[in-house]
Design an enzyme around this catalytic site. Structure first.
Site, PDB file in Angstrom:
ATOM      1  N   LYS A  11      10.490  81.171 -23.586  1.00 37.80           N
ATOM      2  CA  LYS A  11      11.739  80.508 -23.206  1.00 37.80           C
ATOM      3  C   LYS A  11      11.655  78.992 -23.416  1.00 37.80           C
ATOM      4  CE  LYS A  11      12.970  84.184 -19.914  1.00 37.80           C
ATOM      5  NZ  LYS A  11      13.355  84.477 -18.492  1.00 37.80           N
ATOM      6  N   TYR A  51      22.282  88.427 -21.882  1.00 36.80           N
ATOM      7  CA  TYR A  51      22.098  88.612 -20.435  1.00 36.80           C
ATOM      8  C   TYR A  51      23.354  89.171 -19.754  1.00 36.80           C
ATOM      9  CZ  TYR A  51      17.557  86.232 -20.417  1.00 36.80           C
ATOM     10  OH  TYR A  51      16.229  85.885 -20.602  1.00 36.80           O
ATOM     11  N   PHE A  59      23.229  83.362 -10.317  1.00 36.09           N
ATOM     12  CA  PHE A  59      22.454  82.454 -11.161  1.00 36.09           C
ATOM     13  C   PHE A  59      22.831  82.536 -12.644  1.00 36.09           C
ATOM     14  CE2 PHE A  59      19.926  86.380 -10.606  1.00 36.09           C
ATOM     15  CZ  PHE A  59      19.736  86.760 -11.935  1.00 36.09           C
ATOM     16  N   ARG A  87       5.004  93.889 -19.529  1.00 40.24           N
ATOM     17  CA  ARG A  87       5.491  93.469 -18.203  1.00 40.24           C
ATOM     18  C   ARG A  87       4.307  93.144 -17.279  1.00 40.24           C
ATOM     19  NH1 ARG A  87      11.158  92.463 -17.410  1.00 40.24           N
ATOM     20  NH2 ARG A  87      10.487  92.466 -15.250  1.00 40.24           N
ATOM     21  N   THR A  93       8.832  88.374 -11.915  1.00 31.42           N
ATOM     22  CA  THR A  93       9.898  87.427 -12.279  1.00 31.42           C
ATOM     23  C   THR A  93       9.689  86.072 -11.613  1.00 31.42           C
ATOM     24  OG1 THR A  93      11.406  89.317 -12.433  1.00 31.42           O
ATOM     25  CG2 THR A  93      12.405  87.123 -12.330  1.00 31.42           C
ATOM     26  N   ARG A 104       3.223  84.343 -16.421  1.00 32.71           N
ATOM     27  CA  ARG A 104       4.114  83.599 -15.521  1.00 32.71           C
ATOM     28  C   ARG A 104       3.328  82.848 -14.443  1.00 32.71           C
ATOM     29  NH1 ARG A 104       8.982  88.097 -15.436  1.00 32.71           N
ATOM     30  NH2 ARG A 104      10.332  87.079 -16.974  1.00 32.71           N
ATOM     31  N   ASN A 114      11.002  80.736 -15.963  1.00 33.11           N
ATOM     32  CA  ASN A 114       9.795  81.544 -15.815  1.00 33.11           C
ATOM     33  C   ASN A 114       9.088  81.878 -17.129  1.00 33.11           C
ATOM     34  OD1 ASN A 114      11.641  83.351 -16.707  1.00 33.11           O
ATOM     35  ND2 ASN A 114      11.530  84.727 -14.950  1.00 33.11           N
ATOM     36  N   HIS A 117      10.222  86.127 -21.517  1.00 32.16           N
ATOM     37  CA  HIS A 117      11.007  87.351 -21.310  1.00 32.16           C
ATOM     38  C   HIS A 117      10.184  88.542 -21.756  1.00 32.16           C
ATOM     39  CE1 HIS A 117      14.380  90.191 -21.472  1.00 32.16           C
ATOM     40  NE2 HIS A 117      13.899  90.582 -22.643  1.00 32.16           N
ATOM     41  N   GLU A 128      17.359  94.644 -27.836  1.00 36.97           N
ATOM     42  CA  GLU A 128      17.080  93.199 -27.837  1.00 36.97           C
ATOM     43  C   GLU A 128      16.435  92.757 -29.151  1.00 36.97           C
ATOM     44  OE1 GLU A 128      16.505  93.107 -22.973  1.00 36.97           O
ATOM     45  OE2 GLU A 128      14.769  92.757 -24.253  1.00 36.97           O
TER      46      GLU A 128
HETATM   47  P1  IDP Z   1      12.913  89.618 -15.640  1.00 35.83           P
HETATM   48  O1  IDP Z   1      13.019  88.509 -16.663  1.00 35.83           O
HETATM   49  O2  IDP Z   1      11.592  89.579 -14.906  1.00 35.83           O
HETATM   50  O3  IDP Z   1      13.215  90.981 -16.208  1.00 35.83           O
HETATM   51  P2  IDP Z   1      15.554  89.703 -14.415  1.00 35.83           P
HETATM   52  O4  IDP Z   1      15.816  90.136 -13.017  1.00 35.83           O
HETATM   53  O5  IDP Z   1      15.936  90.639 -15.522  1.00 35.83           O
HETATM   54  O6  IDP Z   1      13.995  89.320 -14.511  1.00 35.83           O
HETATM   55  O7  IDP Z   1      16.286  88.319 -14.616  1.00 35.83           O
HETATM   56  C1  IDP Z   1      16.451  87.762 -15.910  1.00 35.83           C
HETATM   57  C2  IDP Z   1      16.139  86.286 -15.833  1.00 35.83           C
HETATM   58  O8  IDP Z   1      17.105  85.633 -15.004  1.00 35.83           O
HETATM   59  C3  IDP Z   1      14.797  85.932 -15.205  1.00 35.83           C
HETATM   60  O9  IDP Z   1      13.710  86.063 -16.090  1.00 35.83           O
HETATM   61  C4  IDP Z   1      15.029  84.495 -14.782  1.00 35.83           C
HETATM   62  O10 IDP Z   1      14.943  83.592 -15.885  1.00 35.83           O
HETATM   63  C5  IDP Z   1      16.486  84.559 -14.299  1.00 35.83           C
HETATM   64  N1  IDP Z   1      16.558  84.826 -12.862  1.00 35.83           N
HETATM   65  C6  IDP Z   1      16.330  86.005 -12.235  1.00 35.83           C
HETATM   66  N2  IDP Z   1      16.489  85.897 -10.900  1.00 35.83           N
HETATM   67  C7  IDP Z   1      16.853  84.609 -10.679  1.00 35.83           C
HETATM   68  C8  IDP Z   1      17.168  83.867  -9.496  1.00 35.83           C
HETATM   69  O11 IDP Z   1      17.158  84.380  -8.358  1.00 35.83           O
HETATM   70  N3  IDP Z   1      17.488  82.547  -9.668  1.00 35.83           N
HETATM   71  C9  IDP Z   1      17.527  81.952 -10.903  1.00 35.83           C
HETATM   72  N4  IDP Z   1      17.245  82.617 -12.042  1.00 35.83           N
HETATM   73  C10 IDP Z   1      16.902  83.924 -11.941  1.00 35.83           C
HETATM   74 MG    MG Z   2      14.969  91.762 -16.967  1.00 33.14          MG
END
Ligand code: IDP
Ligand code: MG
Length: 139
Positions: A11, A51, A59, A87, A93, A104, A114, A117, A128
């Site tokens: 990212k 997304y 968010f 993963r 996350t 991470r 974070n 992806h 994707e």
């Molecule tokens: P993942 O990337 O671990 O699969 P997801 O729940 O699919 O997590 O969320 C996608 C992305 O959205 C996350 O990687 C992060 O960049 C962002 N994100 C997820 N939860 C939050 C939050 O609570 N606050 C801000 N950004 C978030």
């Molecule tokens: Mg995800």
């Protein structure tokens, strides 16, 4: 559907901080083979589509802003059990919850920014990957 591939993005924060090389080294040292890769920048429309599943989350605006603010490295990775193993390699996350040694834990600043992806299913890995790469760019 192949079950040995996943899709990743390093990212914008990873690119900004100069972590491309270190993260790719960790990925390849963990047994993933790079079968597609490029430096690219998503438009707002790209990020909103990528997304879309999160469009109702509070968010979402912040996520689109973050993911479009600079270039990313997008890649397709191959390995047996790729989705699940990747993963595990990237960690939770929220980096505060991520296991020691995960990408991470090492490189992410916050739950929003974070670092990487990783696809969450074989089906999404295929969707994707096809979103980011043409057939000529996958090997
Ligand atoms: P993942 O990337 O671990 O699969 P997801 O729940 O699919 O997590 O969320 C996608 C992305 O959205 C996350 O990687 C992060 O960049 C962002 N994100 C997820 N939860 C939050 C939050 O609570 N606050 C801000 N950004 C978030
Ligand atoms: Mg995800």
């Amino acid at each position: 559907m192949r079950t040995d591939r996943t899709f990743t993005m390093l990212k914008p924060d990873s690119v900004e901080k100069g972590h491309i090389g270190a993260i790719l080294e960790k990925i390849t040292a963990s047994g993933f083979r790079i079968v597609a890769m490029k430096l690219t920048q998503m438009t707002k429309a790209d990020a909103e589509e990528f997304y879309a599943i999160h469009s109702e989350r509070p968010f979402f605006g912040e996520l689109v802003e973050y993911m479009t603010r600079g270039p990313i490295v997008s890649a397709i990775l191959e390995k047996a059990n790729a989705v699940e193993d990747f993963r595990a390699l990237i960690g939770a996350t929220n980096p505060a919850d991520a296991a020691e040694g995960t990408i991470r834990k090492l490189y992410a600043a916050s739950i929003g920014e974070n670092a990487v992806h990783g696809s969450d299913s074989d089906e999404n890995a295929a969707i994707e990957g096809a979103f980011h790469f043409s057939g000529r760019e996958m090997f």
